[in-house]
Design an enzyme around this catalytic site. Structure first.
Site, short mmCIF file in Angstrom:
data_model
loop_
_atom_site.label_atom_id
_atom_site.label_comp_id
_atom_site.label_asym_id
_atom_site.label_seq_id
_atom_site.Cartn_x
_atom_site.Cartn_y
_atom_site.Cartn_z
N GLY A 1 0.82 -1.21 0.00
CA GLY A 1 0.00 0.00 0.00
C GLY A 1 0.85 1.26 0.00
N GLU B 1 -7.32 -0.55 1.16
CA GLU B 1 -7.78 -1.52 2.17
C GLU B 1 -6.57 -2.38 2.50
OE1 GLU B 1 -10.51 -1.41 3.66
OE2 GLU B 1 -12.04 -0.56 2.34
N CYS C 1 -8.75 -10.27 6.02
CA CYS C 1 -8.22 -8.99 6.49
C CYS C 1 -8.81 -8.61 7.84
CB CYS C 1 -8.48 -7.91 5.46
SG CYS C 1 -10.19 -7.87 4.89
P1 NAD Z 1 0.18 -7.93 -1.38
O1 NAD Z 1 0.29 -6.52 -0.94
O2 NAD Z 1 1.38 -8.77 -1.37
O3 NAD Z 1 -0.41 -8.02 -2.85
C1 NAD Z 1 -1.65 -7.40 -3.22
C2 NAD Z 1 -1.63 -7.10 -4.70
O4 NAD Z 1 -0.72 -6.03 -4.97
C3 NAD Z 1 -1.21 -8.26 -5.60
O5 NAD Z 1 -2.08 -8.29 -6.73
C4 NAD Z 1 0.20 -7.87 -6.02
O6 NAD Z 1 0.58 -8.38 -7.26
C5 NAD Z 1 0.07 -6.37 -6.10
N1 NAD Z 1 1.32 -5.63 -6.01
C6 NAD Z 1 2.49 -6.01 -5.45
N2 NAD Z 1 3.40 -5.01 -5.51
C7 NAD Z 1 2.79 -3.98 -6.10
C8 NAD Z 1 3.18 -2.65 -6.43
N3 NAD Z 1 4.41 -2.18 -6.14
N4 NAD Z 1 2.28 -1.84 -7.00
C9 NAD Z 1 1.03 -2.27 -7.27
N5 NAD Z 1 0.60 -3.51 -7.00
C10 NAD Z 1 1.47 -4.36 -6.42
O7 NAD Z 1 -0.98 -8.54 -0.44
P2 NAD Z 1 -1.49 -10.06 -0.35
O8 NAD Z 1 -0.40 -10.87 0.32
O9 NAD Z 1 -2.02 -10.50 -1.66
O10 NAD Z 1 -2.72 -9.93 0.65
C11 NAD Z 1 -2.61 -10.10 2.03
C12 NAD Z 1 -2.70 -8.76 2.74
O11 NAD Z 1 -3.83 -8.04 2.28
C13 NAD Z 1 -2.89 -8.90 4.23
O12 NAD Z 1 -2.09 -7.94 4.90
C14 NAD Z 1 -4.36 -8.55 4.45
O13 NAD Z 1 -4.66 -8.06 5.72
C15 NAD Z 1 -4.59 -7.55 3.38
N6 NAD Z 1 -5.99 -7.50 3.02
C16 NAD Z 1 -6.71 -6.38 3.36
C17 NAD Z 1 -8.06 -6.32 3.06
C18 NAD Z 1 -8.90 -5.13 3.45
O14 NAD Z 1 -10.03 -5.02 3.02
N7 NAD Z 1 -8.39 -4.22 4.24
C19 NAD Z 1 -8.68 -7.38 2.40
C20 NAD Z 1 -7.91 -8.50 2.06
C21 NAD Z 1 -6.56 -8.53 2.37
#
Ligand code: NAD
Length: 469
Positions: A223, A240, A274
């Site tokens: 994020g 999120e 999440c």
């Molecule tokens: P992640 O951040 O590793 O990946 C999420 C997405 O971002 C993937 O599609 C990935 O390819 C992409 N990504 C990676 N690097 C990027 C960049 N530099 N720029 C743009 N996109 C990029 O997360 P994850 O491991 O897939 O998910 C787990 C995490 O997500 C946990 O921390 C969980 O709490 C959180 N989550 C939050 C919510 C919410 O609603 N707040 C919901 C589900 C999951």
């Protein structure tokens, strides 16, 4: 259509191999989209947007309803494909539930109206706040609820007249591509495109100068990178991010009555959620009874293969997450934590299975308490003074959800009012509703999804002021 027909639509020879978490079997091959594919998708989305916006709210809502009908028609195949790729079982609050939520969210979003608002009408002027489409929305999703979270991003964006380019997680691309191919049966060319690829594709998409809004759901670390990338063209953001939700059980709660809801609050999707309950603070007077009741519920919940009709708990989705969960549990053991249930991988089921692990005897500062486990482990921490429990709940730099458990609604409300989280539930945890706004505070992100607030988040406000003589 069978799930294999769906798979055949989206799997490409020579693409990246995707394996089933429960069995280790090869599921299919995900496309590896390139910078050129990204440019094509963005150009198509930009070209399609004016005509899509011009259709008007009524027609776009009708399309959303038809998309929901298409999902319902293919629900079982989608659920099976999701179960195989993501690992979640078919039953319980898992794959069939997730596909049902996709359809429900589309219908609810179609029925939600964002009205113009007259903000001043004082005889001198009439000022009206209206909302217009933003343009191109980039939707980036995680692997835990890939279809449902995809729909949370896509449905409001399309409803408000935007076009969307989706980048699913590299761990669960095929089920999202299948979902999008079904949605596209009801959409004009270019309105909704999926790009499949790893983090680099996501990074290139969020940095693209034509992207006006980024809907990002994923980890807090990613994020932050998205925030930086958005600075170049000031794309608007809904973030999120991760959480470490606390639950506080007050001394007057009935342990046996709340145990089932506590269990699913923590272990929905085998804890990979999440806004799941990730640390539970229980008053010392009922601590042992709560632990015993929770362990009793855990013992009745079958953990097993994703396609078994018996399972309600499944594998951890991927080896990276499995390592995080196992390391945190090992650390908890090393710090003197007691493993009430679980505590070691269920290797007899497969390399990614970990049983429900309830851990007592930990404290704030221990890693399993302070870090997001995102898996089937829950620290249960005893407290003596509710003031301390509130301070513990609020001490971390994340604030997605929180919960209070009590037989006294007024007392529960008083505690809920003091918790620093975007959503606080009383006698439940993690329940979402398409009309109830959802979003985090602190490092759990910002911006709201769902309902009228969710529509505002994918639109640009515009005020028209008319002078009155
Ligand atoms: P992640 O951040 O590793 O990946 C999420 C997405 O971002 C993937 O599609 C990935 O390819 C992409 N990504 C990676 N690097 C990027 C960049 N530099 N720029 C743009 N996109 C990029 O997360 P994850 O491991 O897939 O998910 C787990 C995490 O997500 C946990 O921390 C969980 O709490 C959180 N989550 C939050 C919510 C919410 O609603 N707040 C919901 C589900 C999951």
């Amino acid at each position: 259509m069978s799930e294999n027909d769906l798979l055949a639509r989206v799997s490409v020879p020579g693409g990246r191999e995707i394996f089933e978490p429960a069995t280790g079997d090869l599921l299919g091959h995900a496309p590896q989209d390139t910078k050129e594919d990204l440019e094509r998708a963005v150009a198509a989305a930009r070209a399609a947007q004016p005509a899509w916006a011009a259709l008007g709210h009524e027609e776009r809502s009708a399309r959303l309803v038809r998309m929901a009908d298409r999902i319902d028609a293919e629900a079982e195949s989608l659920a099976r494909l999701l179960a195989r790729e993501q690992g979640k079982p078919l039953n319980g609050p898992n794959a069939r539930f997730e596909v049902g939520a996709c359809s429900a969210w589309l219908r609810a979003t179609a029925a939600t109206v964002l009205e113009d608002q007259v903000v001043v009408d004082d005889g001198k002027q009439v000022s009206t706040l209206t909302y217009r489409p933003i343009g191109l929305v980039a939707a980036i999703g995680p692997w835990n609820w890939p279809l449902m979270i995809g729909i949370w991003q896509i449905a409001p964006s399309l409803r408000m007249g935007n076009t969307v380019v989706v980048k699913p997680s590299e761990y669960t691309p095929l089920s999202v591509l299948a979902l999008i191919s079904i949605l596209n049966e009801e959409l004009p060319e270019g309105v909704l495109t999926a790009l499949s690829g790893d983090r680099e594709v996501g990074a290139a998409l969020v940095a693209h100068p034509d992207v006006r809004k980024i809907m990002f759901t994923g980890s807090t670390a990613t994020g932050r990178k998205v925030v930086e990338a958005s600075g170049a063209n000031l794309a608007r953001l809904t973030l999120e991010l991760g959480g470490n939700d606390a639950g506080i059980v007050l001394p007057d709660a009935d342990p046996e009555a709340i145990a089932q809801d506590l269990f699913w609050g923590a272990f929905i999707n085998t804890g990979q959620t999440c806004a799941a309950l990730k640390r539970l603070y229980v008053h010392e007077s009922i601590h042992d009874r709560v632990v015993e009741a929770l362990a009793g519920v855990a013992a009745k919940m079958p953990l097993g293969p994703s396609l078994s009709e018996e399972s309600v708990l499944g594998p951890v989705q991927n080896a990276m997450q499995f390592k995080i969960v196992s390391d945190l549990i090992e650390d908890a053991r090393a710090r003197g934590g007691t493993m009430v249930t679980g505590g070691a991988p269920a290797t007899e089921l497969g390399p990614l299975f970990y049983p429900i692990t309830l851990v007592t005897g930990l404290h704030d500062g221990d890693r399993l308490v302070d870090e997001e486990q995102f898996g089937p482990a829950l620290p249960i921490i005893s407290y003596a003074d509710v003031e301390d429990a509130i301070a513990s709940a609020n001490r971390l730099d994340v604030g997605l959800g929180a919960s209070v458990w009590s037989s006294d609604p007024d007392q529960a409300q008083a505690v809920a009012n003091r918790l620093e989280a975007g959503s606080v539930w009383i006698n439940g945890h993690g329940g979402v509703h398409p009309m109830v706004p959802f979003g985090g505070v602190k490092a759990s992100g910002y911006g709201l999804e769902f309902g009228v607030e969710g529509l505002k988040a994918v639109a640009v406000p515009k005020v028209v002021t008319r002078k009155v003589n």
